[in-house]
Scaffold this active site. Structure first.
Site, PDB file in Angstrom:
ATOM      1  N   SER A  68      33.368  10.755  29.939  1.00 18.84           N
ATOM      2  CA  SER A  68      34.124   9.669  30.388  1.00 18.84           C
ATOM      3  C   SER A  68      33.210   8.559  29.994  1.00 18.84           C
ATOM      4  CB  SER A  68      34.055   9.493  32.021  1.00 18.84           C
ATOM      5  OG  SER A  68      32.738   9.354  32.581  1.00 18.84           O
ATOM      6  N   ASP A  69      33.897   7.179  29.671  1.00 19.54           N
ATOM      7  CA  ASP A  69      32.901   5.993  29.499  1.00 19.54           C
ATOM      8  C   ASP A  69      32.334   5.655  30.817  1.00 19.54           C
ATOM      9  OD1 ASP A  69      31.808   3.932  28.550  1.00 19.54           O
ATOM     10  OD2 ASP A  69      33.654   2.969  27.440  1.00 19.54           O
ATOM     11  N   TRP A  70      31.245   5.021  30.767  1.00 15.95           N
ATOM     12  CA  TRP A  70      30.436   4.634  31.857  1.00 15.95           C
ATOM     13  C   TRP A  70      31.058   4.085  33.017  1.00 15.95           C
ATOM     14  CZ3 TRP A  70      28.721   7.712  28.600  1.00 15.95           C
ATOM     15  CH2 TRP A  70      27.456   8.143  28.554  1.00 15.95           C
TER      16      TRP A  70
END
Ligand SMILES: *[C@@H]1O[C@H](CO)[C@@H](O)[C@H](O)[C@H]1NC(C)=O
Ligand SMILES: *[C@@H]1O[C@H](CO)[C@@H](O)[C@H](O)[C@H]1NC(C)=O
Ligand SMILES: *[C@@H]1O[C@H](CO)[C@@H](O)[C@H](O)[C@H]1NC(C)=O
Ligand SMILES: *[C@@H]1O[C@H](CO)[C@@H](O)[C@H](O)[C@H]1NC(C)=O
Ligand SMILES: *[C@@H]1O[C@H](CO)[C@@H](O)[C@H](O)[C@H]1NC(C)=O
Ligand SMILES: *[C@@H]1O[C@H](CO)[C@@H](O)[C@H](O)[C@H]1NC(C)=O
Ligand SMILES: *[C@@H]1O[C@H](CO)[C@@H](O)[C@H](O)[C@H]1NC(C)=O
Ligand SMILES: *[C@@H]1O[C@H](CO)[C@@H](O)[C@H](O)[C@H]1NC(C)=O
Ligand SMILES: *[C@@H]1O[C@H](CO)[C@@H](O)[C@H](O)[C@H]1NC(C)=O
Length: 888
Positions: A304-306
């Protein structure tokens, strides 16, 4: 010289991770339907939706992943349930040394995996290099540059103990020129981006670290990418923007370079913040399960992106494999996975084979790049949260005081290649009567612009480079690195002039037009440095919330150019910019004798521009985007105001494939400088195009059934078996895989525990599944990559000095909905004066195909197809018909 057309052994441009295709924009949009696991957004029934795809495809070791798959299976087979969960879940923001870390497996001596920004070097570090940005090296059109840069960056990350470098970027592709992070990626052309990402991935991974190709997908602007961030800028939205796209545009434009990255073996892919057809990037089963893992046959893991994960079980079933940084929100101390993932396996909502597949993919990527080679993995020897030598290992918890930074210098010889790559990426746009190169003997050189000099706060003086002070050599945000030093253009020009004891003076304050004019009037040459900056949406610079507000120059650059050129008839303009800027007046102004686009060149920016200005190197870069006369000429733009009340802004990609040069060509708009354009200090001539069609096997759809899912353990579903160990002292804020207490609902801390109702049909089914028709191997159906045509042409250096020419090949696919031309081949060739060389392109089958939405596969249409060859997208002197293919 003698040339042999179509000769065996001619230096062919290999058909590696190639391609692109075009589409008709008339296909029905809203092809995907909304996923209804959570019904998170609105009841607005007119919104586009994304269809379900379940179960999540399990990896099968296809392509060259067989060995890595076998090793990963053996490793995962040894793990307990909580050990597996540990490898999927980040330990929380600022809990460990890297921007993201997974848990570890102390029992096996397996250390936490370290994820670190950025696509152009190491963020939050020291004794590292600052490389030219992706969008800058795209202008080199040089596969060796991309590979070498990837290898060098990978080696630096490896030296610091990083497992996964968070790059390269092909999303954003660069739909709108003002989009804030376009410079982190390569080019709005999918073929050029695809070639660049493939080489970068292979270079990085050859250095023994895992590449993370991002952001998947349609993350084309910064505004509204996250609701909370937008609220901080005064926007009232409850959900992230939805990029609404049709299936054909998705395949022929935005997915294209991701396919190349997967084919090149990228070990991981990062899902994006935005929604796609109203389903979040990290929860979209159609895109992660169906397209990435199904159709593209991706064998690695999706990260996932942050804080782009918005649910637990739903993301797990939709194909997410690793959550970063692990906590639900930064430093919340709780997680959608961690203990919750353990719970969801023991309560039966997530089948254990799914967790096994997640961990197998993570470990397969680890083996695929050879992280298990002796001596390859080092303990992390820096700490993102401090440049001090001593400090807290667990910054947010203020725990674990000790030595946190070994100050390991990982730069090797990289300064040299950074300078060379910056030079090769410099594009000469205008050069009247040999104004360039300069001799260095000019009686009086004047230098202008804030962009020529230093940032008074130092090269790393603004946090995440979130300012535009002094010369611009990278944009802002997480896609940055600390400069070890920054050679400004003014420093380099002074060094040049001092060598011959000439005279150089400057006015760097762009607002002091009076002083600038007074000096310019005395100059034999007035070099004016200007820039335009952009970056990531968590920082606003001068009111630009990541995305640029305009395509004009910053720091009073336009007024400065006008004032200097009004009094100096030999004004040279150097542009450092994140992408296109408006230059039309300067192209026409006779007092402006040269214009150079130098992009974002990194730490050696001054030395590199001096190499070009003083003719040590003949420029050979070409524009990787179009420079138009106005922003309205581009096919699409950034959405600056939300349009769906307080709900998710709806961004319709209604222009289809017609972005950048495709938009200009369709509407027949004259750009200032076209895509693929760039001058040299010599000249080139094209002749003798020839086309050969190869007899190839017919395209065969990928048919049959997969094997059933593999499960490498049969974990206890007794909650008592997965409790925190009695003697364990947890660190504050840290995310662990264990469960706290024997009541599941209480342990989950989730008031809605167990109330989700039914799950999407098939999402828990581990039995054999029908194969995806356009799939079959990493990158898609292997038949897509058969070489179907070889095209050759001759290129002659008609000048008197050696030079590099980027020869280009464009295809017209012939359909009414197709773009007039699309890039499908190029090669950067060094040619001696008077010499003629052969330019060779091998077209893959995919290069001449369109996506057919009805059959969900690529096809060669019956439309007549042509190829064009020349030195830019608007200078194509050669053309030929593509004959139809015959099949073996
Ligand atoms: C989502 O909406 C659909 C259609 O309105 C409904 O049938 C379904 O029960 C809803 N799901 C949840 C989890 O609320
Ligand atoms: C639904 O969304 C569309 C697209 O944004 C918008 O044009 C329309 O006004 C919305 N309708 C309602 C009832 O909110
Ligand atoms: C999970 O990782 C954490 C952090 O590295 C570690 O403290 C813990 O012991 C690991 N748990 C297991 C079950 O290995
Ligand atoms: C489990 O996930 C829910 C959200 O789905 C969250 O509210 C809760 O805090 C999480 N529990 C733990 C222990 O992290
Ligand atoms: C540096 O940048 C900041 C933010 O963009 C700006 O406010 C400030 O005026 C700049 N300082 C100088 C000396 O240019
Ligand atoms: C464009 O934006 C830059 C940066 O914010 C600003 O300096 C400049 O004045 C703007 N140009 C115009 C014409 O408003
Ligand atoms: C600029 O003007 C000077 C003085 O009139 C003239 O000698 C020179 O040739 C001009 N240079 C260019 C590049 O036009
Ligand atoms: C946000 O918009 C919604 C719908 O228009 C409204 O009900 C709500 O009060 C707004 N919230 C804020 C903080 O402005
Ligand atoms: C299973 O556990 C997950 C994670 O805590 C939770 O979200 C879900 O509601 C639980 N489902 C059931 C049926 O207990």
């Amino acid at each position: 010289m003698r040339t042999q057309l179509l000769a065996a052994g001619a230096a062919a441009v290999a058909c590696v991770a190639n391609g692109a295709s075009i589409s008709e924009a008339s296909q029905p949009r809203h092809l995907f339907s909304r996923q209804s696991l959570s019904n998170a957004t609105t009841s607005n029934t007119t919104l586009p939706t994304s269809p379900p795809f379940y179960p999540s495809p399990w990896m099968d070791g296809s392509g060259d992943w067989g060995d890595a798959y076998e090793k990963a299976k053996a490793f995962v087979s040894q793990l307990t349930l909580v050990e597996k969960v540990n490898l999927t879940t980040g330990v929380g923001w600022e809990s460990e040394a890297c921007v993201g870390n997974t848990g570890s497996i102390p029992r096996l001596g397996f250390q936490s995996l370290c994820m670190q920004d950025s696509p152009l070097g190491i963020r939050f570090s020291d004794y590292n290099s600052a490389f030219p940005a992706g969008g800058t090296v795209a202008a080199s059109w040089d596969r060796q540059v991309w590979y070498d840069r990837g290898y060098a960056m990978g080696a630096e990350h490896n030296g610091k103990g990083v497992d996964v470098q968070l790059g390269p970027v092909v999303g954003p592709l660069g739909r709108a020129p003002a989009g804030g992070r376009g410079w982190e990626g390569f080019s709005p052309d999918p073929f050029l981006s695809g070639q660049a990402v493939a080489q970068t991935v292979q270079g990085m991974q050859k250095a023994g670290i895992i590449a993370c190709t991002k952001h998947y997908i349609l993350n084309e602007q910064e505004h509204f990418r996250q609701a909370g961030e937008s609220a901080g800028f005064g926007f009232n939205i409850t959900e992230s923007l939805s990029s609404n796209i049709d299936d054909k545009t998705l395949h022929e434009l935005y997915l294209w370079p991701f396919a190349d990255a997967v084919r090149a073996g990228t070990g991981s892919v990062m899902c994006s913040y935005n929604q796609i057809n109203n389903s979040y990037g990290c929860q979209n089963s159609h895109l992660m399960n169906g397209i990435l893992k199904g159709e593209l046959g991706f064998q690695g893991f999706v990260m996932s992106d942050w804080a782009a994960q918005h649910a637990g079980v739903a993301t797990t079933l939709a194909g997410l494999d690793m959550t970063m940084p692990g906590d639900t929100a930064f430093d919340s101390g709780v997680a959608y996975w961690g203990g919750n993932l353990t719970l969801s396996v023991i309560n039966g909502t997530v089948p254990e084979w799914r967790l096994d597949d997640m961990v197998t993919r993570i470990m397969a990527a680890y083996y695929y790049v050879g992280r298990d080679a002796p001596g390859n993995v080092k303990p992390v020897n820096f700490n993102s949260w401090s440049r001090d030598e001593y400090g807290y290992q667990h910054a947010i918890a203020k725990a674990g005081y000790g030595k946190i930074n070994e100050r390991v210098d990982v730069r090797r010889h990289h300064a040299k290649i950074i300078r060379d790559h910056a030079v090769r990426s410099t594009v000469l746009l205008k050069n009247v009567d040999g104004a360039l190169p300069l001799s260095g003997k000019e009686k009086m050189t004047a230098v202008f612009g804030d962009d020529a000099g230093d940032n008074t706060a130092g090269p790393n003086g603004c946090s995440d480079h979130g300012c535009d002070n002094g010369t611009l050599a990278m944009g802002w945000g997480s896609g940055t690195a600390s400069f070890p030093y920054l050679i400004s253009p003014l420093t380099a020009i002074q060094n040049e002039i001092a060598k011959v004891e000439g005279r150089v003076e400057w006015v760097t304050n762009g607002w002091d037009l009076t002083s600038a004019q007074a000096l310019a009037a005395q100059a034999e040459v007035a070099i004016t440095f200007v820039n335009a900056d952009s970056g990531e949406g968590f920082i606003s610079v001068d009111g630009n919330i990541g995305d640029r507000n305009n395509l004009t120059l910053w720091k009073n650059g336009d007024a400065l150019i006008r004032n200097v050129s009004a009094v100096c008839n030999n004004t040279i303009v150097v542009v450092h910019s994140v992408g296109p800027v408006i230059l039309d007046d300067y192209a026409k102004n006779p007092n402006i004798t040269a214009i150079v686009w130098a992009g974002l060149p990194g730490e050696q920016t001054g030395n590199a521009i001096a190499d070009i200005l003083y003719g040590r190197v003949n420029p050979g870069g070409k524009l990787p985007f179009t420079i138009g006369a106005s922003r309205e000429d581009y096919g699409a733009d950034v959405m600056y105001e939300p349009n769906n009340d307080a709900d998710a802004p709806q961004d319709q990609f209604s222009e289809g494939i017609f972005i950048d040069y495709r938009a200009f060509d369709r509407k027949n708009i004259q750009p200032t400088y076209e895509f693929g354009f760039g001058l040299s200090y010599t000249t080139f001539e094209y002749s003798h195009i020839q086309v050969a069609a190869h007899t190839v096997p017919a395209y065969t759809p990928n048919e049959g059934m997969t094997a059933p899912a593999m499960q490498y353990g049969n974990s206890s579903i007794n909650i008592e078996d997965w409790q925190y160990p009695a003697d364990f002292a947890p660190i504050n804020y840290y995310i662990y895989p264990w469960i706290n207490g024997s009541d599941a609902k209480t342990a989950s801390g989730d008031a809605n525990y167990g109330t989700e109702g039914s799950f999407p049909a098939g999402s828990q089914d581990g039995s054999a599944q029908p194969k995806v028709r356009a799939g079959g191997a990493p990158g898609g159906n292997p038949r897509l990559y058969d070489v179907v045509y070889t095209i050759v042409a001759l290129v002659k250096n008609t000048g008197s000095i050696p030079g590099d020419e980027v020869a280009q090949l464009y295809v017209n696919l012939g359909g009414l909905q197709d773009a007039p031309k699309i890039l499908r081949g190029f090669d950067r060739i060094t040619i001696a004066p008077g010499a003629t060389v052969q330019f060779t392109v091998q077209l893959c089958r995919r290069d001449v195909m369109n996506w057919n939405t009805a059959i969900q596969d690529w096809e060669i249409t019956a439309d007549p197809k042509k190829v064009y060859v020349g030195g830019s997208s608007r200078n194509l002197p050669l053309s030929a018909d593509l004959p139809s293919l015959s099949y073996a």
